[in-house]
Structures are given as structure tokens and as C-alpha cells.
Design a protein around this motif. Structure first.
Motif, short mmCIF file in Angstrom:
data_model
loop_
_atom_site.label_atom_id
_atom_site.label_comp_id
_atom_site.label_asym_id
_atom_site.label_seq_id
_atom_site.Cartn_x
_atom_site.Cartn_y
_atom_site.Cartn_z
N TRP A 163 2.06 1.59 -3.47
CA TRP A 163 1.33 2.10 -4.51
C TRP A 163 0.86 3.59 -4.15
CZ3 TRP A 163 -2.62 -2.37 -3.99
CH2 TRP A 163 -1.99 -3.61 -4.82
N SER A 164 0.92 4.14 -2.82
CA SER A 164 0.62 5.36 -2.49
C SER A 164 1.95 6.52 -2.92
CB SER A 164 0.33 5.65 -1.20
OG SER A 164 1.25 5.44 -0.48
N ILE A 165 2.92 6.01 -3.10
CA ILE A 165 3.87 6.88 -3.66
C ILE A 165 3.95 7.06 -5.31
CG2 ILE A 165 6.56 6.78 -4.09
CD1 ILE A 165 6.67 5.57 -1.24
N ARG A 166 3.36 6.21 -6.11
CA ARG A 166 3.30 6.34 -7.41
C ARG A 166 2.42 7.23 -7.64
NH1 ARG A 166 3.57 0.12 -9.58
NH2 ARG A 166 5.43 -0.45 -8.65
N ILE B 197 0.71 -1.21 -0.11
CA ILE B 197 -0.07 0.13 -0.04
C ILE B 197 0.90 1.30 -0.10
CG2 ILE B 197 -1.70 1.42 1.50
CD1 ILE B 197 -2.98 -1.27 2.10
N GLY B 198 2.02 1.52 0.88
CA GLY B 198 2.81 2.45 0.83
C GLY B 198 3.60 2.57 -0.56
#
Length: 156
Positions: A153-156, A150-151
Motif C-alpha cells: 500500500w505504501s508503494i502505491r 502495508i508495504g
């Protein structure tokens, strides 16, 4: 030599020494055999059965007990084995702890079948503890992987 003297002589003990010119040795004292068998000699074992004699002086008598076969019955209320739980933990969560839990689960099964309740309870408790720890490690790793994904994916 008459018949009673010949029965008290060992086989082959005749006057051959006197005929050869050698001095005759005094014959050894032999036991009287009440069973009416051939003369018994001190070097031969005492016959067993209804005509058994006392042991020779200095000889000890050993009594052998027959073998006792002990059979164990399985426990009436067997202790839980956690075998399926151990296999699940081994395949899905934590392989090393699952193997250890599987070994303790099979030991629990053997102790149940042989009637050893204390050993079965100890092995069952150890298998359950290893399974719980393996499940905790496996779930923790799954949650950690999800958080990391999740971390990312949230950075992208």
C-alpha cells in the motif's frame, strides 16, 4: 465266569476267541475303581471330583487360573487436555500442527479416563507444545502478511 471276573473285563471281552479256535490272549491289567463305577480302562480319563485319582504315570497336571478382570478408574485430578486449544489452532492458525495436537489431546483424554497419569501428562505436554508452535507459526504468518500488505500500500 462269575460276577467279580465279569466286572474286571471290558465290554465284549468274553470267550469268543476260544470258540473261534484262536488262542485266547491274556486280558490286560485294569485299574480298580474305588468309586464303584463301571470298570475304568487305561485309555479313559480319570474321573474328577471327590473320587479323583492320581494322574497316570508320565502325565502332567495343568492348573488353570481363572481370568482376572482389571478395571481402571479415571484420574481424580485429570491432566488438562487442551482439546479446544487444538481445535482453534487447527482451524485458525496451522492446520497440520493442529491435527497432530488434536490427536495428542484425544490421547490425553483416553489416558485420563483409563487412569494412566504418566501417559496423560506426556500426551498433554506434547499437545500443548504443538499448540504453542502452531500459534507462533500462525501469528508470524499473519504479521508477515500485514507487513507485506502495508508495504504494497505504501508503494502505491
Amino acid at each position: 465266569m462269575d460276577l467279580s471276573q465279569s466286572l474286571n473285563q471290558p465290554p465284549g471281552a468274553d470267550d469268543s476267541f476260544e470258540k473261534s479256535g484262536m488262542p485266547a490272549a491274556a486280558p490286560p491289567e485294569y485299574q480298580h475303581n474305588p468309586a464303584g463305577y463301571l470298570p475304568s480302562f487305561p485309555s479313559q480319563p480319570v474321573p474328577l471330583g471327590p473320587y479323583a485319582q492320581d494322574p497316570y504315570p508320565g502325565e502332567t497336571v495343568v492348573t488353570v487360573q481363572p481370568a482376572a478382570y482389571v478395571t481402571a478408574t479415571p484420574l481424580a485430578s485429570p491432566v488438562p487436555e487442551y482439546l479446544a486449544y487444538s481445535i482453534f489452532i487447527m482451524l485458525c492458525c496451522c492446520f497440520p500442527l493442529g491435527i497432530a495436537a488434536l490427536i495428542f489431546s484425544s490421547s490425553t483424554r483416553e489416558a485420563n479416563y483409563s487412569g494412566q497419569r504418566e501417559l496423560a501428562e506426556k500426551n498433554s505436554k506434547t499437545a500443548r507444545t504443538l499448540n504453542h508452535i502452531g500459534l507462533g507459526i500462525g501469528l508470524s504468518l499473519i504479521v508477515l502478511i500485514i507487513i507485506i500488505q502495508i508495504g504494497i500500500w505504501s508503494i502505491r
